[in-house]
Scaffold this active site. Structure first.
Site, PDB file in Angstrom:
ATOM      1  N   HIS A  41     -27.052  -6.734 -10.692  1.00 50.53           N
ATOM      2  CA  HIS A  41     -27.098  -7.814 -11.008  1.00 50.53           C
ATOM      3  C   HIS A  41     -26.129  -8.434 -10.164  1.00 50.53           C
ATOM      4  CE1 HIS A  41     -29.022  -7.051 -14.794  1.00 50.53           C
ATOM      5  NE2 HIS A  41     -29.900  -6.312 -14.310  1.00 50.53           N
ATOM      6  N   GLU A  65     -25.649 -12.189 -10.957  1.00 50.79           N
ATOM      7  CA  GLU A  65     -24.146 -12.533 -11.637  1.00 50.79           C
ATOM      8  C   GLU A  65     -23.190 -11.113 -11.860  1.00 50.79           C
ATOM      9  OE1 GLU A  65     -27.325 -12.234 -12.130  1.00 50.79           O
ATOM     10  OE2 GLU A  65     -27.868 -13.779 -13.292  1.00 50.79           O
ATOM     11  N   CYS A 111     -27.823 -12.635 -18.242  1.00 53.22           N
ATOM     12  CA  CYS A 111     -28.549 -12.159 -19.353  1.00 53.22           C
ATOM     13  C   CYS A 111     -27.277 -11.194 -19.333  1.00 53.22           C
ATOM     14  CB  CYS A 111     -29.148 -10.816 -18.484  1.00 53.22           C
ATOM     15  SG  CYS A 111     -27.445  -9.737 -17.686  1.00 53.22           S
ATOM     16  N   CYS A 135     -23.950  -9.525 -17.913  1.00 48.62           N
ATOM     17  CA  CYS A 135     -23.557 -10.313 -17.288  1.00 48.62           C
ATOM     18  C   CYS A 135     -22.406 -11.829 -17.638  1.00 48.62           C
ATOM     19  CB  CYS A 135     -24.693 -10.893 -16.054  1.00 48.62           C
ATOM     20  SG  CYS A 135     -25.497 -10.249 -14.454  1.00 48.62           S
TER      21      CYS A 135
HETATM   22 ZN   LIG Z   1     -27.438  -9.719 -15.255  1.00 46.55          ZN
END
Ligand SMILES: [Zn+2]
Length: 142
Positions: free
Chosen positions: A55, A57, A85, A88
């Site tokens: 991801h 982030e 999420c 992250c």
């Molecule tokens: Zn994430």
């Protein structure tokens, strides 16, 4: 929310579109330093990297943890196309970044996605041995 905030969020959305065009989930993020300069940009690459943690982030939080001293991290802002999420968010907290600005909330994202297949998630059992598990941690933190 400033004009610069909106400008950087729109850049995060461009990165999200770029991720999607590259065959990945549609998420993008960038880090901006306290002086307003873009430090680094990332896109989701979980499909092309075969990495469920890829991801943007998380990549930026790891970058900040490696490359920024605590004061610089605290002054930095992460702009991201969607609310981070849980994975992250944990990494962002540990990175010391001072601020996160997101364009789409997790709830708004959920409305755009199909419902989970099972809805069960992962079974989480515990705490099971809290007294014993506290021993290696006690005294570690000042
Ligand atoms: Zn994430």
């Amino acid at each position: 929310m400033t004009d610069d905030d909106v400008r950087f969020l729109r850049r995060a959305l461009e990165l999200a579109i770029s991720a999607r065009e590259g065959g990945n989930p549609p998420f993008g993020s960038l880090l901006v330093g306290g002086d307003g300069a873009v430090l680094v940009e990332e896109r989701n690459s979980s499909v092309t990297d075969s990495d469920i943690t890829a991801h943007p982030e998380l990549k930026l939080a790891r970058w900040a943890g490696r490359e920024l001293d605590p004061a610089a991290a605290a002054e930095a802002t992460m702009y991201t196309s969607c609310q981070p999420c849980g994975m992250c968010a944990g990494a962002i907290e540990r990175s010391g970044l001072g601020r996160v600005v997101f364009a789409l909330s997790a709830e708004q994202l959920a409305a755009l996605k199909p419902p989970p297949v099972t809805g069960l998630g992962v079974r989480l059992d515990g705490p099971a041995l809290p007294d014993e598990a506290a021993v290696p941690v006690e005294g570690y933190y000042p």
